[in-house]
Design a protein around this motif. Structure first.
Motif, PDB file in Angstrom:
ATOM      1  N   ASP A 191       2.501   7.999  14.706  1.00  0.00           N
ATOM      2  CA  ASP A 191       2.565   9.447  14.590  1.00  0.00           C
ATOM      3  C   ASP A 191       3.992   9.941  14.411  1.00  0.00           C
ATOM      4  OD1 ASP A 191       0.033  10.546  14.517  1.00  0.00           O
ATOM      5  OD2 ASP A 191      -0.269  10.411  16.673  1.00  0.00           O
ATOM      6  N   ASP A 192       4.963   9.047  14.506  1.00  0.00           N
ATOM      7  CA  ASP A 192       6.339   9.469  14.230  1.00  0.00           C
ATOM      8  C   ASP A 192       6.641   9.491  12.728  1.00  0.00           C
ATOM      9  OD1 ASP A 192       6.592   6.819  13.533  1.00  0.00           O
ATOM     10  OD2 ASP A 192       7.899   6.275  15.189  1.00  0.00           O
ATOM     11  N   THR A 193       5.620   9.307  11.899  1.00  0.00           N
ATOM     12  CA  THR A 193       5.623   9.393  10.418  1.00  0.00           C
ATOM     13  C   THR A 193       6.157   8.134   9.740  1.00  0.00           C
ATOM     14  OG1 THR A 193       7.832  10.334  10.013  1.00  0.00           O
ATOM     15  CG2 THR A 193       6.072  11.873  10.622  1.00  0.00           C
ATOM     16  N   PHE A 194       6.495   7.087  10.461  1.00  0.00           N
ATOM     17  CA  PHE A 194       7.093   5.903   9.860  1.00  0.00           C
ATOM     18  C   PHE A 194       6.173   4.688   9.977  1.00  0.00           C
ATOM     19  CE2 PHE A 194      10.870   8.286  11.587  1.00  0.00           C
ATOM     20  CZ  PHE A 194      11.254   8.816  10.364  1.00  0.00           C
ATOM     21  N   LEU A 195       6.272   3.799   8.986  1.00  0.00           N
ATOM     22  CA  LEU A 195       5.661   2.475   9.056  1.00  0.00           C
ATOM     23  C   LEU A 195       6.795   1.468   9.234  1.00  0.00           C
ATOM     24  CD1 LEU A 195       4.010   4.073   6.475  1.00  0.00           C
ATOM     25  CD2 LEU A 195       2.540   2.094   6.875  1.00  0.00           C
ATOM     26  N   LYS A 196       6.629   0.587  10.193  1.00  0.00           N
ATOM     27  CA  LYS A 196       7.667  -0.403  10.457  1.00  0.00           C
ATOM     28  C   LYS A 196       7.124  -1.796  10.201  1.00  0.00           C
ATOM     29  CE  LYS A 196      10.351   2.454  13.635  1.00  0.00           C
ATOM     30  NZ  LYS A 196      11.042   2.559  14.937  1.00  0.00           N
TER      31      LYS A 196
ATOM     32  N   LEU B 164       9.293   1.720   6.242  1.00  0.00           N
ATOM     33  CA  LEU B 164       8.746   2.407   5.070  1.00  0.00           C
ATOM     34  C   LEU B 164       8.714   3.894   5.364  1.00  0.00           C
ATOM     35  CD1 LEU B 164       5.806  -0.047   4.303  1.00  0.00           C
ATOM     36  CD2 LEU B 164       8.022   0.066   3.150  1.00  0.00           C
ATOM     37  N   VAL B 165       9.422   4.668   4.553  1.00  0.00           N
ATOM     38  CA  VAL B 165       9.623   6.093   4.791  1.00  0.00           C
ATOM     39  C   VAL B 165       9.048   6.877   3.620  1.00  0.00           C
ATOM     40  CG1 VAL B 165      11.323   7.895   5.231  1.00  0.00           C
ATOM     41  CG2 VAL B 165      11.734   5.578   6.075  1.00  0.00           C
ATOM     42  N   GLY B 166       8.321   7.936   3.924  1.00  0.00           N
ATOM     43  CA  GLY B 166       7.759   8.780   2.868  1.00  0.00           C
ATOM     44  C   GLY B 166       6.857   9.873   3.395  1.00  0.00           C
ATOM     45  N   HIS B 167       6.073   9.578   4.424  1.00  0.00           N
ATOM     46  CA  HIS B 167       5.189  10.584   5.003  1.00  0.00           C
ATOM     47  C   HIS B 167       6.005  11.630   5.762  1.00  0.00           C
ATOM     48  CE1 HIS B 167       1.266   8.869   4.065  1.00  0.00           C
ATOM     49  NE2 HIS B 167       1.717   7.677   4.398  1.00  0.00           N
TER      50      HIS B 167
ATOM     51  N   SER C 238      -3.420  -0.155   5.741  1.00  0.00           N
ATOM     52  CA  SER C 238      -4.255  -1.262   5.283  1.00  0.00           C
ATOM     53  C   SER C 238      -3.476  -2.064   4.254  1.00  0.00           C
ATOM     54  CB  SER C 238      -5.554  -0.734   4.666  1.00  0.00           C
ATOM     55  OG  SER C 238      -6.373  -1.779   4.184  1.00  0.00           O
ATOM     56  N   ALA C 239      -3.630  -3.373   4.274  1.00  0.00           N
ATOM     57  CA  ALA C 239      -2.866  -4.256   3.397  1.00  0.00           C
ATOM     58  C   ALA C 239      -3.758  -4.860   2.327  1.00  0.00           C
ATOM     59  CB  ALA C 239      -2.197  -5.367   4.198  1.00  0.00           C
ATOM     60  N   LYS C 240      -3.148  -5.139   1.194  1.00  0.00           N
ATOM     61  CA  LYS C 240      -3.852  -5.843   0.133  1.00  0.00           C
ATOM     62  C   LYS C 240      -4.060  -7.304   0.502  1.00  0.00           C
ATOM     63  CE  LYS C 240      -3.602  -6.765  -4.861  1.00  0.00           C
ATOM     64  NZ  LYS C 240      -3.529  -8.229  -4.820  1.00  0.00           N
ATOM     65  N   GLY C 241      -3.188  -7.839   1.327  1.00  0.00           N
ATOM     66  CA  GLY C 241      -3.325  -9.206   1.785  1.00  0.00           C
ATOM     67  C   GLY C 241      -2.439 -10.197   1.075  1.00  0.00           C
ATOM     68  N   ASP C 242      -1.577  -9.720   0.160  1.00  0.00           N
ATOM     69  CA  ASP C 242      -0.708 -10.619  -0.591  1.00  0.00           C
ATOM     70  C   ASP C 242       0.714 -10.656  -0.050  1.00  0.00           C
ATOM     71  OD1 ASP C 242       0.038  -8.086  -1.278  1.00  0.00           O
ATOM     72  OD2 ASP C 242      -0.095  -8.367  -3.439  1.00  0.00           O
ATOM     73  N   GLY C 243       0.973  -9.938   1.056  1.00  0.00           N
ATOM     74  CA  GLY C 243       2.301  -9.922   1.640  1.00  0.00           C
ATOM     75  C   GLY C 243       3.258  -8.968   0.967  1.00  0.00           C
ATOM     76  N   ARG C 244       2.780  -8.162   0.017  1.00  0.00           N
ATOM     77  CA  ARG C 244       3.663  -7.253  -0.713  1.00  0.00           C
ATOM     78  C   ARG C 244       3.238  -5.798  -0.599  1.00  0.00           C
ATOM     79  NH1 ARG C 244       5.227 -10.045  -6.549  1.00  0.00           N
ATOM     80  NH2 ARG C 244       6.440 -11.799  -5.729  1.00  0.00           N
ATOM     81  N   TYR C 245       1.964  -5.519  -0.835  1.00  0.00           N
ATOM     82  CA  TYR C 245       1.532  -4.136  -0.977  1.00  0.00           C
ATOM     83  C   TYR C 245       0.657  -3.713   0.201  1.00  0.00           C
ATOM     84  CZ  TYR C 245       3.148  -4.716  -5.769  1.00  0.00           C
ATOM     85  OH  TYR C 245       3.915  -4.962  -6.887  1.00  0.00           O
ATOM     86  N   VAL C 246       0.929  -2.494   0.700  1.00  0.00           N
ATOM     87  CA  VAL C 246       0.116  -1.872   1.742  1.00  0.00           C
ATOM     88  C   VAL C 246      -0.084  -0.411   1.358  1.00  0.00           C
ATOM     89  CG1 VAL C 246       0.894  -3.417   3.572  1.00  0.00           C
ATOM     90  CG2 VAL C 246       2.122  -1.290   3.160  1.00  0.00           C
ATOM     91  N   ILE C 247      -1.122   0.203   1.914  1.00  0.00           N
ATOM     92  CA  ILE C 247      -1.372   1.630   1.722  1.00  0.00           C
ATOM     93  C   ILE C 247      -1.503   2.281   3.087  1.00  0.00           C
ATOM     94  CG2 ILE C 247      -2.453   1.474  -0.547  1.00  0.00           C
ATOM     95  CD1 ILE C 247      -5.170   1.515   0.829  1.00  0.00           C
ATOM     96  N   SER C 248      -1.248   3.573   3.151  1.00  0.00           N
ATOM     97  CA  SER C 248      -1.340   4.298   4.414  1.00  0.00           C
ATOM     98  C   SER C 248      -1.876   5.696   4.154  1.00  0.00           C
ATOM     99  CB  SER C 248       0.026   4.379   5.098  1.00  0.00           C
ATOM    100  OG  SER C 248       0.967   5.053   4.282  1.00  0.00           O
TER     101      SER C 248
ATOM    102  N   LYS D  69      10.699  -2.886  -1.170  1.00  0.00           N
ATOM    103  CA  LYS D  69      11.502  -1.678  -1.341  1.00  0.00           C
ATOM    104  C   LYS D  69      11.699  -0.920  -0.037  1.00  0.00           C
ATOM    105  CE  LYS D  69       9.994  -1.103  -6.144  1.00  0.00           C
ATOM    106  NZ  LYS D  69       9.414  -0.205  -7.170  1.00  0.00           N
ATOM    107  N   MET D  70      11.456  -1.557   1.082  1.00  0.00           N
ATOM    108  CA  MET D  70      11.608  -0.884   2.368  1.00  0.00           C
ATOM    109  C   MET D  70      13.083  -0.710   2.712  1.00  0.00           C
ATOM    110  SD  MET D  70      10.563  -4.024   4.902  1.00  0.00           S
ATOM    111  CE  MET D  70      11.468  -5.576   4.898  1.00  0.00           C
ATOM    112  N   TRP D  71      13.349   0.266   3.591  1.00  0.00           N
ATOM    113  CA  TRP D  71      14.703   0.492   4.078  1.00  0.00           C
ATOM    114  C   TRP D  71      15.007  -0.516   5.184  1.00  0.00           C
ATOM    115  CZ3 TRP D  71      17.683   3.413   1.236  1.00  0.00           C
ATOM    116  CH2 TRP D  71      17.146   4.497   0.524  1.00  0.00           C
ATOM    117  N   SER D  72      16.236  -0.989   5.225  1.00  0.00           N
ATOM    118  CA  SER D  72      16.661  -1.851   6.329  1.00  0.00           C
ATOM    119  C   SER D  72      16.814  -1.017   7.598  1.00  0.00           C
ATOM    120  CB  SER D  72      17.983  -2.537   5.996  1.00  0.00           C
ATOM    121  OG  SER D  72      19.025  -1.578   5.880  1.00  0.00           O
TER     122      SER D  72
END
Length: 925
Positions: free
Chosen positions: A403-408, A425-428, A436-446, A460-463
């Motif tokens: 709920d803090d708007t971030f995915l870590k 991952l920042v955007g919301h 939820s993940a695609k399962g390939d270790g690269r792509y997720v959706i939220s 492309k995530m922020w460090s």
């Protein structure tokens, strides 16, 4: 001043202990209208004092209703929901009492419009406060209608299914029937099912008296399970079809309905029913082990429970994430032995030996083999609503959404050694309900409470170091609560440091933690994204950003209907709004299962099954379907035309060029050579088959054959675009061309073929570079003739003018079914007898027949017996082969010869040329 409804709500939930000190106030307490009895701590004195200080009749009515509701005797929630549903017509409400649904409707009426409301209507004051006067579920950012460049690049990257399928679909060349007929070995399931998207509004297959929070398929789609707010779990067999619905007789038993499952109905076969351990408010999440044999579920308490899915045992093992206990005992809720945090989401590890959980800002790891908690990290500044594995194979990368708007992003191998994540991952701009993940270790959706579904690339995530420089900035709306069903206009569409790849909109992430998922990789390659919605609709997006399907749960058919039957006409009027919390797509077939919360007047939840249904089962008409396809084709054509030269033969090329219309019409008629203007099909009189570009190919030299008719309609807007390889036209140069590819028709080795434009080469003309033949149609004789401007054999240095004395016409070639063993034996005996008699009679020896090449070259005059050979003779006129395809041949005939007398031979040279219309023919009255 607007009234602030700050109500102290206690929910009477079932528990094993009767001496609970306090009960958790659930996350959706203001929204589950008829599902629970609510006790409001408002006394008579408070009521009178508040009534005196308020001059609003609506406020007085609300407070009086609160006091009346307090006098009602509490009862079981599930039992009351069932009785109110089944006996609503006979139910009589005593004077002065009011249901909770009526109370909520009064509360939603809000204050009268005034100056404050006028200020809230200003778009610049979107986050100044909660906008009570706003229209429900207003879309501030409309969904995308055109493909986004980044999404198209992802689709064509090869990471979301086979690229060849998408290319064929975009070109309108994908034909499942042709794929099956032409297959040369095993086929991928994705080749057949990638475009089969569930398109029906669904049919109810199960119902519960309480709300369902989870509904998911197993990985192999062999069973489907649900988790209910009253802590019941149902597991359904999906390998057998739904049974016919039989209404359950009314039970006079007065005990709690959920104890004997009386408020549960289903046409699916129930494999197992489990009464879960009561937690706080509801079961929020569940997950299956990799082998589908175990299930874990969380309920906003420090304890996650594990149970078996398929064996008869209902035993459940507690997995305690608190510091005080493990599995030995179960402390009483609210006691000092129990920590106050709650688990919202839980997941098995890839090997099934660990459980990862997220809750009140923390992430935990529990080792099932060692029977102890191994990791506890303060991960977020707010609740962790969801977590998942990025890679289902190795299980090393964990994603947490808060709920803090971030995915870590966390690396399991270093989890616990460092309190910082591997990336963020920042955007919301609002809290995140599900990841939820695609399962390939690269792509997720939220899914976010900012009404956006975002696609992320972990590369492309922020460090963590960069994230720390702006993590203190807050872009959320003040006083916004997603549970109320309204979202004020935000000042930003995304976080200024947005690193998401794509954004998908159109759904409503309100009322509850709406879930989202990728479509199955096995059947679709993961090229679609789907989500539930508080507006009662299931939204399915293509990866390129477009909404490709919307399923309306308010139009779901009752449980008495067949889920696989024809889709009925939409119900008249507006159906009740259903909140769709969870949706699951089968990995074996194009079927969706959704769980929806019914409206306040109905109560409970309904599980609906949404199948893909072909045109014959859909309620809309053929005209609606073809109009949609026509519009889509037109849009694709416009996009292609912007990047490519105009195909020869396209219409409108003389428009606005100042030419005289009458001169243009005469010139066009002269260049049509007997064919109708526009597009047309060519049908064989002998076989009824149409000219067809073999295998729907576009390569140079592809043969033109005869194939059964793919589309019977001659109206342009009603035709299937996959039948364009059976459509032809005359271009502006007079050449006969195929509509599917735009290429002209040439003759090569007696057969018509596709011909690409070629450069001039010497000596000209030659077999590679030569003028195209001219095809002409005689409407009286129904013959199609071919005129060559040079020797069609292209002899090079050998001169010959025999071809100029010949007439070349097109004919179909009959095909006999293969001879049996008895037929071959009969032919052998006939030849053995006929040859000796010819020798003894002293007649002339039999001259060998001329080859087709010699006949076609024109150097040999055709004799009668050779014409019969060309036409396969009397026996060869039989056309009884079961094969679908027939060949076309260009015959060289002498104009002085009499046409064949045999009806079959004559019909093989006759053709029907039928022009396509732009509109349907008027009906006769």
């Amino acid at each position: 001043m607007p009234l602030e409804y700050d109500l102290d709500i206690d929910v009477d939930m079932p528990d094993d202990d009767d001496d609970d000190d306090e009960v958790y106030e659930g996350p959706d307490a203001y929204l589950d209208d008829d599902d629970n009895v609510l006790e409001f701590g408002i006394g008579q004195d408070d009521l009178q004092s508040q009534a005196q200080t308020s001059g609003s009749p609506a406020l007085t009515q609300i407070l009086r209703s609160l006091f009346d509701l307090q006098q009602l005797q509490p009862g079981n929630a599930a039992e009351r929901t069932t009785s109110s549903t089944s006996n609503r017509n006979d139910e009589r409400i005593a004077p002065g009492s009011i249901t909770y649904g009526d109370l909520v409707r009064l509360l939603r009426a809000g204050p009268p419009r005034g100056s404050q409301d006028a200020e809230d209507d200003d778009g610049d004051n979107g986050d100044d406060g909660y906008a009570w006067n706003m229209h429900w579920n207003q879309q501030w950012f409309p969904p995308r209608t055109e493909p986004h460049k980044r999404g198209v690049e992802l689709l064509m990257s090869g990471e979301f299914g086979r690229v060849s399928n998408k290319v064929k679909s975009n070109n309108g060349r994908k034909n499942i029937s042709r794929l099956l007929l032409d297959r040369r070995g095993p086929m991928f399931r994705e080749e057949l099912a990638s475009e089969l998207i569930p398109n029906s509004n669904g049919t109810a297959v199960a119902s519960n008296g309480a709300n369902l929070y989870v509904g998911q398929y197993s990985k192999d789609a062999s069973f489907y399970y649900t988790c209910c707010q009253d802590f019941r779990l149902h597991i359904y067999d999906m390998t057998s079809p739904p049974a016919k619905y039989v209404k359950r007789p009314q039970d006079l038993h007065q005990g709690p309905a959920h104890l004997d499952d009386r408020d549960h109905e289903s046409t699916l076969k129930v494999l197992k029913t489990i009464q879960g351990h009561p937690g706080r408010w509801t079961i929020t999440d569940s997950h299956l082990s990799p082998d589908n044999e175990r299930m874990i579920y969380s309920s906003i308490s420090p304890t996650v429970y594990m149970t078996n899915t398929l064996d008869p045992s209902t035993a459940q093992t507690p997995i305690r994430f608190s510091d005080q206990g493990r599995r030995q005992s179960r402390p009483t809720w609210g006691s000092h032995h129990e920590e106050s945090f709650g688990i919202w989401s839980c997941r098995f590890s890839a090997d099934g030996n660990e459980v990862i959980a997220g809750g009140s800002g923390q992430i935990f790891v529990y080792d099932l083999l060692a029977d102890r908690r191994t990791v506890k990290i303060k991960a977020h500044s707010d609740d962790v609503n969801s977590c998942c594995w990025a890679d289902t194979a190795s299980g090393n990368v964990l994603i947490s959404a808060s709920d803090d708007t971030f995915l870590k992003v966390w690396d399991r191998r270093s989890l616990g050694a460092s309190p910082k994540p591997s990336g963020v991952l920042v955007g919301h701009t609002e809290g995140i309900t599900n990841v939820s993940a695609k399962g390939d270790g690269r792509y997720v959706i939220s899914n976010g409470k900012d009404q956006a579904l975002r696609l992320w690339d972990l590369r492309k995530m922020w460090s963590s170091d960069v994230f720390d420089t702006f993590s203190h900035n807050d872009y959320t709306l003040h006083d916004y609560d997603y549970r109320y069903g309204r979202y004020s206009k935000p000042k930003r569409a995304a976080h200024p440091n947005d690193c998401s790849v794509m954004t998908y909109r159109g759904h409503a992430v309100l009322r509850t933690l709406i879930r989202c998922n990728f479509s199955p990789t096995e059947t679709t390659g993961g090229q679609y994204i789907y989500s539930g919605s508080a507006d009662g609709k299931i939204h399915i997006w293509s990866l390129d950003g477009r909404v490709v399907q919307i399923l309306d749960r308010s139009q779901t058919m009752p449980i008495s209907y067949d889920p696989s039957g024809p889709e009925l006409e939409p119900l008249s009027g507006s159906g009740a709004v259903v909140c769709v919390r969870d949706v699951s797509w089968s990995s074996k077939e194009p079927v969706l299962m959704s769980v929806g919360w019914e409206s306040a007047r109905v109560g409970g939840s309904v599980v609906a099954q949404h199948e893909w249904k072909g045109l014959s089962k859909m309620a809309y008409s053929l005209e609606d379907f073809t109009e949609k396809r026509r519009t889509e084709r037109a849009q694709r054509a416009v996009r292609r035309a912007s990047g490519y030269l105009r195909v020869p033969g396209g219409f409108g090329i003389f428009h606005n060029q100042g030419t005289n219309n009458s001169h243009y019409n005469m010139a066009a008629e002269a260049q049509l050579f007997g064919f109708p203007p526009g597009y047309f099909v060519i049908r064989s009189v002998a076989t009824g088959r149409l000219w067809d570009v073999s295998l729907d190919e576009v390569e140079d030299g592809t043969e033109i054959v005869l194939w059964p008719e793919k589309e019977q309609s001659l109206v342009e807007s009603l035709r299937n675009p996959e039948a364009n390889n059976q459509v032809f036209f005359i271009d502006t140069s007079g050449a006969l061309c195929s509509r599917a590819s735009g290429h002209a028709i040439d003759v090569e080795g007696e057969h018509p073929v596709l011909r690409h434009r070629r450069p001039v080469s010497t000596p000209y003309p030659n077999a590679y570079s030569h003028p195209l033949p001219q095809f002409s149609y005689n409407r009286i004789t129904k013959q199609i003739s071919v005129a060559f401007s040079c020797d069609p054999t292209y002899p090079g240095t050998v001169a010959s003018n025999g071809w100029e004395r010949r007439k070349y016409i097109l004919s179909s070639v009959p095909l006999r079914k293969p001879k049996s063993f008895m037929d071959n034996a009969s032919d052998f005996l006939s030849t053995a007898v006929a040859v000796p008699f010819s020798f003894l009679s002293g007649g002339p020896p039999i001259k060998p027949k001329s080859s087709p090449e010699e006949v076609f070259s024109g150097d040999i005059d055709l004799r009668e017996e050779e014409m019969l050979e060309q036409d396969r003779g009397e026996e060869g006129q039989v056309d009884d082969s079961p094969e679908l395809v027939r060949k076309l041949r260009v015959l060289a005939v002498d104009p002085r010869d009499v046409p064949p007398e045999e009806t079959s031979a004559r019909k093989r040279r006759e053709w029907q040329v039928l022009g396509l219309r732009t509109s349907a023919a008027p009906r006769r009255v």
